[in-house]
Write an enzyme that holds these catalytic residues in place. Structure first.
Site, PDB file in Angstrom:
ATOM      1  N   ASN A 157      18.279  72.757-109.293  1.00 54.68           N
ATOM      2  CA  ASN A 157      19.256  72.010-110.261  1.00 54.68           C
ATOM      3  C   ASN A 157      18.224  71.612-111.466  1.00 54.68           C
ATOM      4  OD1 ASN A 157      21.320  71.939-108.560  1.00 54.68           O
ATOM      5  ND2 ASN A 157      20.535  70.511-107.355  1.00 54.68           N
ATOM      6  N   HIS A 168       9.876  67.282-113.223  1.00 56.61           N
ATOM      7  CA  HIS A 168       8.726  68.200-113.093  1.00 56.61           C
ATOM      8  C   HIS A 168       9.289  69.484-112.590  1.00 56.61           C
ATOM      9  CE1 HIS A 168       4.328  68.548-111.751  1.00 56.61           C
ATOM     10  NE2 HIS A 168       4.814  69.736-111.404  1.00 56.61           N
ATOM     11  N   HIS A 170      10.586  72.228-110.595  1.00 61.33           N
ATOM     12  CA  HIS A 170      10.722  72.342-109.017  1.00 61.33           C
ATOM     13  C   HIS A 170      12.416  72.952-108.565  1.00 61.33           C
ATOM     14  CE1 HIS A 170      13.066  68.646-109.538  1.00 61.33           C
ATOM     15  NE2 HIS A 170      13.251  68.637-108.201  1.00 61.33           N
ATOM     16  N   GLN A 172      14.413  73.467-104.483  1.00 59.90           N
ATOM     17  CA  GLN A 172      14.496  73.092-103.439  1.00 59.90           C
ATOM     18  C   GLN A 172      15.077  74.120-102.149  1.00 59.90           C
ATOM     19  OE1 GLN A 172      16.544  69.080-102.746  1.00 59.90           O
ATOM     20  NE2 GLN A 172      17.020  69.468-104.780  1.00 59.90           N
TER      21      GLN A 172
END
Length: 332
Positions: A157, A168, A170, A172
């Site tokens: 997202n 930051h 990233h 999931q």
């Protein structure tokens, strides 16, 4: 658990870290009118929300600095268990509700940190880091399947408009104990004979953005989001674990290329929802892997909201024709 992935050997000295409580998931409840299982996880209401740069929980932990989720001074790519997990292998038994079907929210929720740098994107992290990311995804697919997860969804997202609470770079990974409704519909369509490889060949080059190593980036002719883009192998592969070395290289290249095109086209970091759609742990013999980008913009300053019609019926109103979107993104 914390997993570190890298190209080079590192001398990584762990820094002191407080012992934090980790939530063990919520519960599943069945929606009888929609035929879907949803996760209820009230503890996620208090998850980390837009911390200051000095309190970035995804940064390396520096000597005498604040503790982070990664207690090492340096790393290349890191994956750790989400402490605000909605799904967990030790999920508690749900309460009994008269007339409502409920089950334990078994599974896994992990955070994957692309880089120790506080800023960046799938484009700016570079080809080598994207290849490392794909390798890590494949490893987590295998690990979570081996733990009994029926479906694994790596996703990202990006942007405030999507609800990202950490800036930051990233993503999931969710490991589901049940195959979600949308993915089950795709499984059924492929099992019934839908040929995505043939569709890609029809869509290219008119709806295409780029091809690389047997992979294609294109705007689906049945896209639901303005400027939606898929990356897919041009021959059927169940998941990235079945892709050849050339296809992995091409996939990594196109991940960066699509992100670059979005940011250049909209003139700013583009908010999007991105996910890998791969075969489930079982019954993947006919499944065709795709990586799908759903941008949350229909123009540089115009957000694509999922409002009443989309939310209540599942019928999307698309403001930009896929052929126009392909032409616009291809020209960047």
């Amino acid at each position: 658990m914390l997993y570190l992935y890298g190209r080079e050997p590192h001398t990584l000295l762990p820094q002191p870290q407080d012992k934090d409580a980790i939530a063990t998931g919520g519960e599943l409840r069945f929606h009888p009118l929609r035929g879907e299982w949803n996760v209820y996880a009230a503890h996620r209401q208090n998850r980390t929300f837009k911390p200051a740069a000095s309190a970035d929980p995804l940064a390396p932990t520096k000597p005498n600095g604040p503790a982070t989720e990664i207690p090492f001074e340096d790393f290349e790519l890191a994956i750790f268990e989400n402490k605000f997990s909605a799904l967990h292998p030790l999920a508690p038994n749900p309460p009994v509700l008269n007339g409502i079907s409920s089950e334990t929210a078994s599974g896994a929720c992990e955070v994957i940190v692309y880089t120790p740098d506080a800023e960046g994107s799938l484009h700016t992290i570079g080809q080598d880091r994207r290849l490392l990311l794909i390798t890590a995804w494949i490893d987590r697919y295998r690990s979570l399947f081996a733990r009994g997860c029926d479906y694994v969804l790596p996703f990202e997202n990006r942007g405030d408009e999507v609800g990202a609470t950490l800036h930051h770079p990233h993503g999931q990974i969710y490991g589901f104990g049940k195959v979600p409704l949308v993915q089950q519909a795709a499984i059924d369509a492929f099992a019934a004979g839908y040929d995505l490889a043939e569709e890609i060949s029809r869509a290219m080059p008119g709806y295409g953005l780029a091809e690389e190593g047997g992979m294609a980036a294109y705007c689906p002719r049945y896209a639901r989001f303005p400027y939606e883009v898929w990356i897919a192998p041009q021959q059927r592969r169940a998941g990235p674990w079945e892709c050849s070395e050339a296809e992995i290289e091409g996939f990594a290249t196109l991940l960066g290329d699509v992100t670059r095109r979005y940011d250049a086209f909209f003139g700013r970091p583009t908010p999007y929802m991105f996910a890998l759609h791969s075969a489930p742990r079982e019954s993947g013999d006919t499944y065709h892997f795709t990586a799908q980008f759903y941008p949350l913009l229909r123009g540089p300053d115009r957000v694509k909201y999922l409002a009443s019609v989309e939310q209540h019926t599942g019928v999307f109103t698309v403001d930009v024709m896929p052929e126009s979107a392909a032409m616009a993104l291809r020209s960047v």
